[in-house]
Motif scaffolding. Structure first.
Motif, PDB file in Angstrom:
ATOM      1  N   ARG A 168       0.811  -1.233   0.000  1.00  0.00           N
ATOM      2  CA  ARG A 168       0.000   0.000   0.000  1.00  0.00           C
ATOM      3  C   ARG A 168       0.833   1.266   0.000  1.00  0.00           C
ATOM      4  O   ARG A 168       0.352   2.314  -0.414  1.00  0.00           O
ATOM      5  N   LEU A 169       2.055   1.189   0.555  1.00  0.00           N
ATOM      6  CA  LEU A 169       2.905   2.395   0.658  1.00  0.00           C
ATOM      7  C   LEU A 169       4.321   2.010   0.270  1.00  0.00           C
ATOM      8  O   LEU A 169       5.245   2.081   1.093  1.00  0.00           O
ATOM      9  N   PRO A 170       4.520   1.603  -0.993  1.00  0.00           N
ATOM     10  CA  PRO A 170       5.808   1.029  -1.378  1.00  0.00           C
ATOM     11  C   PRO A 170       6.990   1.980  -1.175  1.00  0.00           C
ATOM     12  O   PRO A 170       8.119   1.530  -1.015  1.00  0.00           O
ATOM     13  N   GLU A 171       6.741   3.285  -1.125  1.00  0.00           N
ATOM     14  CA  GLU A 171       7.840   4.247  -0.977  1.00  0.00           C
ATOM     15  C   GLU A 171       8.112   4.584   0.489  1.00  0.00           C
ATOM     16  O   GLU A 171       9.037   5.363   0.772  1.00  0.00           O
ATOM     17  N   ALA A 172       7.286   4.088   1.409  1.00  0.00           N
ATOM     18  CA  ALA A 172       7.367   4.544   2.796  1.00  0.00           C
ATOM     19  C   ALA A 172       8.683   4.131   3.449  1.00  0.00           C
ATOM     20  O   ALA A 172       9.210   3.043   3.195  1.00  0.00           O
ATOM     21  N   ARG A 173       9.211   5.036   4.289  1.00  0.00           N
ATOM     22  CA  ARG A 173      10.280   4.630   5.210  1.00  0.00           C
ATOM     23  C   ARG A 173       9.582   3.952   6.386  1.00  0.00           C
ATOM     24  O   ARG A 173       8.778   4.601   7.075  1.00  0.00           O
ATOM     25  N   TYR A 174       9.873   2.683   6.589  1.00  0.00           N
ATOM     26  CA  TYR A 174       9.145   1.917   7.616  1.00  0.00           C
ATOM     27  C   TYR A 174      10.117   1.050   8.405  1.00  0.00           C
ATOM     28  O   TYR A 174      10.955   0.357   7.822  1.00  0.00           O
ATOM     29  N   VAL A 175      10.024   1.103   9.724  1.00  0.00           N
ATOM     30  CA  VAL A 175      10.763   0.198  10.609  1.00  0.00           C
ATOM     31  C   VAL A 175       9.724  -0.433  11.536  1.00  0.00           C
ATOM     32  O   VAL A 175       9.079   0.282  12.318  1.00  0.00           O
ATOM     33  N   GLY A 176       9.556  -1.732  11.433  1.00  0.00           N
ATOM     34  CA  GLY A 176       8.568  -2.400  12.279  1.00  0.00           C
ATOM     35  C   GLY A 176       9.028  -2.477  13.726  1.00  0.00           C
ATOM     36  O   GLY A 176      10.222  -2.615  14.009  1.00  0.00           O
ATOM     37  N   GLY A 177       8.071  -2.388  14.639  1.00  0.00           N
ATOM     38  CA  GLY A 177       8.405  -2.459  16.066  1.00  0.00           C
ATOM     39  C   GLY A 177       7.458  -3.363  16.818  1.00  0.00           C
ATOM     40  O   GLY A 177       6.343  -3.633  16.361  1.00  0.00           O
ATOM     41  N   HIS A 178       7.909  -3.855  17.959  1.00  0.00           N
ATOM     42  CA  HIS A 178       7.046  -4.655  18.839  1.00  0.00           C
ATOM     43  C   HIS A 178       7.523  -4.539  20.278  1.00  0.00           C
ATOM     44  O   HIS A 178       8.441  -5.242  20.683  1.00  0.00           O
ATOM     45  N   PRO A 179       6.898  -3.617  21.020  1.00  0.00           N
ATOM     46  CA  PRO A 179       7.235  -3.533  22.454  1.00  0.00           C
ATOM     47  C   PRO A 179       6.694  -4.762  23.176  1.00  0.00           C
ATOM     48  O   PRO A 179       5.509  -5.063  23.056  1.00  0.00           O
ATOM     49  N   MET A 180       7.563  -5.481  23.896  1.00  0.00           N
ATOM     50  CA  MET A 180       7.148  -6.725  24.559  1.00  0.00           C
ATOM     51  C   MET A 180       6.615  -6.401  25.950  1.00  0.00           C
ATOM     52  O   MET A 180       7.221  -6.760  26.962  1.00  0.00           O
ATOM     53  N   ALA A 181       5.484  -5.718  25.999  1.00  0.00           N
ATOM     54  CA  ALA A 181       4.889  -5.360  27.277  1.00  0.00           C
ATOM     55  C   ALA A 181       3.398  -5.487  27.107  1.00  0.00           C
ATOM     56  O   ALA A 181       2.876  -5.299  26.011  1.00  0.00           O
ATOM     57  N   GLY A 182       2.713  -5.802  28.139  1.00  0.00           N
ATOM     58  CA  GLY A 182       1.273  -5.964  28.035  1.00  0.00           C
ATOM     59  C   GLY A 182       0.650  -5.891  29.390  1.00  0.00           C
ATOM     60  O   GLY A 182       1.276  -5.473  30.371  1.00  0.00           O
TER      61      GLY A 182
END
Lengths: 325, 325
Positions: B107-121
């Motif tokens: 959907r956003l092929p040009e986007a600067r993207y860094v995936g994240g996952h905070p391990m807290a809940g």
């Protein structure tokens, strides 16, 4: 003053000795472990020089004998009982009931025996881990078959109540099937989960938190004890593992083919919620004349419904039963 | 003052907004939930009238966009971003990384993207369950591929550190495989165990205690959330379930044929003990110049070894690494 002789003074046996003594029973015991014997004597308890001596004394007192040794040591203790105290009434606190009953039928076919299983524990083991309060308000299962010796059952139930527990009735088979599902399978699944997690390497172990920690907690228990407990209930545990394998296979198939885990997750959630809610259900009182012919069957039905006995007056059992309004 | 715009103000998004604001970032957000928006505004936070307005503002501020909606709402949010803020740097806090990266590539092929996952809940959900302290000392995974935009990665890492977390690096695939084993499989096994237990009827539920309670705890979580999390990581979860099925099948076969569970119980115990011990291992410090060509690969190796970044000075990452003496 009723007499009780406890053979084996580890976590459970040591706690029975303490609790029975505190409740005014004439309580003594013996153990093959020098360390446990010394510790129990040091705490002021009446500990015989060896198991043979304790059994001779139990025979002369007509004491209730409590077998509190691991399943692997049972046959050797039964040989000693056959020799020194063959007429004493027997109970045990081993976590599986069918195999213990089978051994007793083989080695002491004339014995009055009522199997027991106090559902209390601790992460520690040995005399040092025990306490007179270990059984406070815990369920203490007593095997209740149609041909159970009623007088001997009542004496054993009085010991359990004196230790602070509440008595739950079931047949040996019902007990073993139930604990396979709620105690032995959890240990097997915890071991499997711990191994699958560590198979994920350092990153998986670094990210692991709440759900992994809860799901693997009992994998930290002493492996020899877990192994003996699970292996001693082999037939019922195999059935429980098969149930788990079937349900996990269904989940896998559903996820692979439809992408959905709805049935698995929803049924698990409903089961867990019902269990947690059951602990706060309102209760009603019941009373049962234990010498009635149908009493064992009625009592098993009460146990199946979550009922527990808290008091015995004469031959009448008084207890509580969840009330589903 | 760096700007961050959080889309979705539930437990995690709401905690990011609070923590970033507390750390001095210009932090604002939006949510489709009127209840969460009202609660966040009531607590004095800067919440736009709707998601479109927040995105327009983010575009004019060049804010870091944090996508904090459930995976099922991702595509709809990406359409809004493509329309109103197509040039903003992106991160997300969704618990699976491969599928999110695939959607963004589409959907956003040009986007600067860094995936994240905070391990807290937390067992609660929604804005009300969050806190500025939710991420304190927790690992916050950031996807670190060889072609990751370094400047955007650094900005995202600074947000995670500002929220009190420590940054762990991994590829999207490494992350998804790890969480399948230590987070998603535990939920599936907990559901299976709860169902097998309740299949034992009232007696089993009445006797169930510690091991059943621990092993089914996460089966009490909201089913819709568990389902979305597990189903979103389908391929890696299938592999983890297959590993569990294989190990459980081996245990079953061994118990049925030899009567022994030694291998299963011992390996599980060793795995659990190593994990608990790893939390108290002594650590050493590392530092890494993040603009070096090999830095992403080095950083992933550090993540695999249990290393975490706690400080960033300029382009240099500082962190701790377990020291195995």
């Amino acid at each position: 003053m009723p007499a009780v002789c406890v053979i084996g003074l580890g976590l459970i046996g040591g706690s029975v000795l303490r609790a029975a003594a505190a409740a005014g029973w004439q309580a003594y015991g013996a153990t093959a472990s020098t360390a446990d014997a010394d510790a129990a004597r040091g705490a002021g308890h009446d500990v015989a020089a060896d198991v043979d001596e304790a059994l001779r004394r139990a025979a002369s007192d007509d004491a209730l004998l409590v077998i509190a040794v691991p399943l692997t040591a049972l046959d050797s203790v039964l040989r000693q009982i056959a020799r020194f105290a063959p007429h004493c009434g027997l109970t045990d606190v081993i976590s599986v009931k069918g195999p213990v009953a089978a051994s007793i039928t083989t080695r002491l076919p004339e014995a009055r025996y009522v199997g027991g299983h106090p559902m209390a524990g601790s992460s520690t083991s040995g005399w040092a881990g025990g306490s007179a309060e270990l059984f406070r308000d815990a369920p203490w299962l007593l095997v209740t078959e149609d041909d159970t010796d009623r007088a001997h059952w009542l004496r054993t139930a009085r010991l359990a109540l004196a230790c602070g527990a509440e008595v739950v009735a079931a047949s040996a088979r019902e007990h073993d099937a139930a604990v396979a599902r709620i105690s032995h399978l959890p240990h097997v699944l915890a071991a499997v989960l711990a191994s699958v997690g560590s198979g994920g390497g350092g990153l998986a172990m670094s990210l692991a938190a709440g759900s992994f920690s809860d799901g693997t907690r009992v994998a930290g228990s002493r492996p020899a004890l877990v192994q003996a407990m699970c292996e001693g209930n082999r037939d019922e545990l195999l059935a429980a593992i098969d149930d788990a394998l079937g349900r996990l296979g269904v989940a896998r198939g559903s996820l692979a083919t439809t992408g959905s885990l709805a049935a698995t997750i929803n049924h698990g959630n409903l089961s867990r919620m019902r269990w947690t809610e059951s602990k706060t259900l309102p209760t009603g009182e019941f009373r049962l004349q234990f010498l009635d012919p149908d009493a064992p069957a009625e009592l098993r039905a009460i146990g199946e419904a979550g009922g527990r006995i808290h008091t015995i007056r004469g031959d009448v059992l008084h207890g509580t039963l969840p009330r589903r309004d």
